[in-house]
Design a protein around this motif. Sequence first.
Motif, PDB file in Angstrom:
ATOM      1  N   LEU A 124       3.304  -4.613  -8.739  1.00  0.00           N
ATOM      2  CA  LEU A 124       2.333  -4.695  -7.644  1.00  0.00           C
ATOM      3  C   LEU A 124       1.077  -5.448  -8.075  1.00  0.00           C
ATOM      4  CD1 LEU A 124       2.574  -1.080  -6.149  1.00  0.00           C
ATOM      5  CD2 LEU A 124       3.333  -3.205  -5.060  1.00  0.00           C
ATOM      6  N   ASN A 159       0.821  -1.216   0.000  1.00  0.00           N
ATOM      7  CA  ASN A 159       0.000   0.000   0.000  1.00  0.00           C
ATOM      8  C   ASN A 159       0.852   1.263   0.000  1.00  0.00           C
ATOM      9  OD1 ASN A 159      -3.047  -0.264   0.153  1.00  0.00           O
ATOM     10  ND2 ASN A 159      -2.423  -1.852   1.593  1.00  0.00           N
ATOM     11  N   LEU A 177       4.030  -0.392 -10.909  1.00  0.00           N
ATOM     12  CA  LEU A 177       2.602  -0.659 -10.811  1.00  0.00           C
ATOM     13  C   LEU A 177       2.272  -2.055 -11.330  1.00  0.00           C
ATOM     14  CD1 LEU A 177      -0.167   0.527 -10.092  1.00  0.00           C
ATOM     15  CD2 LEU A 177      -0.320   1.401 -12.436  1.00  0.00           C
ATOM     16  N   LEU A 209       2.159   1.721  -3.499  1.00  0.00           N
ATOM     17  CA  LEU A 209       1.093   2.177  -4.390  1.00  0.00           C
ATOM     18  C   LEU A 209       0.755   3.643  -4.153  1.00  0.00           C
ATOM     19  CD1 LEU A 209      -0.948   1.512  -6.583  1.00  0.00           C
ATOM     20  CD2 LEU A 209      -2.494   0.666  -4.801  1.00  0.00           C
TER      21      LEU A 209
END
Length: 224
Positions: free
Chosen positions: A38, A10, A35, A13
């Motif tokens: 993830l 998190n 990204l 991100l």
Amino acid sequence: MFKQLFQSMNEALDLIIRAYPTSQGSEKRALAQQLEMLRNMSDGIIEEWLLFEEKLAAVKHRPAENTDAPYGSNLPLPNVQQVSAASDDTDHYLRNTDTFQRGEGYFKLLMFPEAIREFQKAIDQHPEFLLARLYLALGFLQTERIPEAYSHLQILVSLAEDGRLKAVAYNALGCVQALTGNVEKACEFFKQSHQIDPELQDPLYNLKACLVDGGVLQLGVAIG
């Protein structure tokens, strides 16, 4: 451990979300790669979780197995909820340390060697942390390291002031004696455990097992 993983994901991100709108060129490509990484991690976790849920559902639908066992075939443990409630430690914050929580997690997953490693670290750092010492002793019981378990349980009954903690320790000592064939001493420990905490049920089951049921112990391994 999953909480820490998702916390890191998190945080990563959030950084991407803040930086992406104003990024350009190589920076934007790097953020896009992060990204994608993830997203792949998330997809992998979801896939593994679904596989785990399928296996768990299959186990839930199996018939329940008998949890009684004769002396020596399985090592008994008190109910994990009883263990968690058994604490007279003045430093309650120690229960929130990463080491203790990892150990407790491993213990609930029946990963006893790993649990032993974490609880040993906990009492090396804080010898007065009696709840960690109890878990360590029970881990030694499950891995059939009886002398180590007995040693830590003796320390517990000499130091513990909390009734539940002392009662759980005496019940475990009784199980050790029963498993090694000393039924008379086992009964003595089970009686002591019940006298200290009459609400603890395992000592009564175990005392009855020693006196009536021909050596069948109440294991009391209820997780969760």
